[in-house]
Design an enzyme around this catalytic site. Structure first.
Site: not given
Ligand code: NAD
Length: 484
Positions: A289, A388, A255, A181, A237-238, A233-235
């Site tokens: 990143c 970030e 990641e 995706k 969403a992670g 992706g972003s922290t």
């Protein structure tokens, strides 16, 4: 080069399929702010079909039955077909996310191919079974590496092609199937990947692509037919994905974000260091990143570095990303530009001193541009040093002695990349050993396909790349043999 790209199908089970709904997602150029194309949004039934196609590939002889050497041959065919389309892919990525074209050619084009070939070679040279002497009862155990299953791979927009390949290449090497995706900002280039898969006769269902935003990602992550999630992706969403996978006991590689430090030692060569920082801290308009965006300088030399870094940032060519001389393109979207500008404003309101940049370039009123911006004399406790930014914004922080520099580097929620700059490589390696991070560069930062990449703390869980990346797509099975 400027023609619209409108796609109306999905790549599932090795074929182009009509989507189940008429919903489409527009793609907007960050340069012109105009729509440049569109693609269908996958419905849940489309995702179900993609996962089912992946499961079927795992049962079929034309994929599951291949030896590592045969699998490597398929992967090399796929790499050759991707290579033929490299320029098209690089241009399509740049049109969608504003990545400077030479970078896009090198990374989204060429590096994507070398990464796939690296894993084709690795799958041939990595034994699938190892025989061990068992204990405490003497005997023999066979330790087998088996494919983990169907992988849900979720990619961001900043390096869409290569970060997708970070997942696809080791997954295929392990014998898995993938449902990819991409990010909605950068989905159009994945159709070129699908064209390459068809041309390479990748067995059907080995790679499937579903389209959409976070809701499609969430459905994929939670899908019972997905055995492992590989996310970049972003922290934020992670964490969400990590929670879901924890509940489902599903392995996940996460990641995530970063706020890495450049430690400039007192023996560093000023000119070489600052030249190197253009790449180590501002690559892809700062939307990378592992960028070293907190620049730690010896207090006694801080004015020298403020002047040199300010001059470097102010000299970087800003403009059309399709122009080969551009170093700073537009950021990916209006939302990202507004986010970067609001973080700059927050830094300013906390008393941060800006020595160059700080807003939108005066001569570029169209496009999501942000000037390369340098904050001088920043405290590591301020928001501009902690959050970030994911844009062309640097913070210079003074330190007193090496222990203080290491402590400042480690005083971060994140731990993804980082660099040290010194004329003494051994000293640099000593510093590298002390920094809490997943990877680190001495006098530059060059990712290595053969070595693990990933983060500690809020920068993620697990590793991609290298043999460790392959291992994360394999399941271990121990077979205990009764002694004769
Ligand atoms: P994002 O988290 O918003 O989106 C990334 C992808 O995840 C997209 O495909 C998105 O649609 C999907 N997604 C979002 N929320 C989801 C959810 N809850 N469940 C499932 N899928 C979901 O990130 P972004 O803005 O596209 O990318 C920028 C971020 O990525 C930055 O924080 C950057 O540091 C990070 N990043 C990390 C690495 C790394 O290797 N550590 C590399 C590149 C980018």
């Amino acid at each position: 080069m400027t023609a619209r790209i409108d796609r109306d199908t999905l790549f599932i089970g090795g074929q182009w399929r009509a989507p189940s709904t008429s919903d489409t997602i527009p793609v907007v150029s960050p340069l012109t702010e105009k729509e440049i194309g569109s693609f269908p949004k996958s419905a849940t039934t489309d995702i179900d079909s993609a996962v089912a196609a992946g499961r079927s590939a795992l049962r079929r002889a034309d994929w599951a039955g291949l030896s590592p050497t045969e699998r490597a041959q398929v992967m090399r065919r796929f790499a050759d077909e991707i290579e033929k389309r490299s320029e098209d892919r690089a241009v399509t990525v740049t049109r969608q996310n504003g990545m400077p074209i030479e970078l896009s050619r090198a990374v989204e084009g060429a590096a994507t191919v070398t990464l796939l070939r690296y894993y084709a070679d690795l799958t041939e040279s990595t034994p699938l079974e190892e025989v061990r002497e068992s204990q405490p009862v003497p005997g023999t155990t066979i330790v087998r590496r088996e494919p983990i299953g169907v992988v849900g791979a979720i990619a961001p927009w900043n390096f869409p092609a290569v970060l997708s390949m970070f997942k696809i290449a080791p997954a295929l090497a392990a014998g898995c199937a993938v449902v990819l995706k991409p990010s909605p900002e950068t989905t159009l280039d994945s159709y070129i990947l699908a064209e390459a898969a068809i041309a390479a006769e990748l067995p059907e269902g080995v790679l499937n692509i579903v389209t959409g935003g976070p809701d499609v990602g969430q459905y994929l992550v939670a899908h019972p037919g997905i055995d492992k999630v590989a996310f970049t992706g972003s922290t934020t969403a992670g964490r969400h994905i990590g929670r879901t996978c924890g509940e489902l006991l599903k392995p996940a590689t996460l990641e995530l974000g970063g706020k890495s430090a450049a430690l400039i030692l007192d023996d560093a060569d000023v000119e070489q260091t600052v030249t190197g920082l253009a790449t180590a801290s501002l690559l892809n308009t700062g939307q990378t990143c592992y960028m070293s965006t907190r620049i730690l300088v010896p207090r006694k030399q801080s004015q020298t570095y403020i002047d040199a870094i300010t001059a470097m940032a102010a000299s970087l060519p800003v403009g059309d990303p399709m122009d080969s001389s551009t170093y700073i393109g537009p950021v990916v979207s209006a939302q990202q530009r507004d986010r970067v500008l609001s973080l700059i404003e927050q830094g300013r309101s906390e008393g941060g001193k800006i020595t160059t940049g700080g807003g939108r370039p005066a001569d570029l009123d169209t496009g999501y541009f942000v000037e390369p911006t340098v904050f001088a004399s920043v405290e590591n406790t301020s928001s501009i040093a902690r959050q970030e930014v994911f844009g062309p914004v640097l913070s210079i922080i003074a330190y007193d002695g090496l222990d203080d520099a290491v402590a400042l580097a480690n005083d971060s929620e994140y731990g993804l990349g980082g660099t040290v700059w010194t004329t003494d490589q051994d000293r640099g390696v000593d510093v590298a050993r002390r920094v809490e991070t997943g990877s680190f560069g001495v006098n530059s930062y060059n990712l290595d396909w053969g070595s693990p990449f990933g983060g500690v703390k809020a920068s993620g869980v697990g590793r991609e790349l290298g043999p460790e990346g392959l291992a994360s797509y394999q399941q271990l099975k121990s077979i205990f043999l009764q002694p004769n």
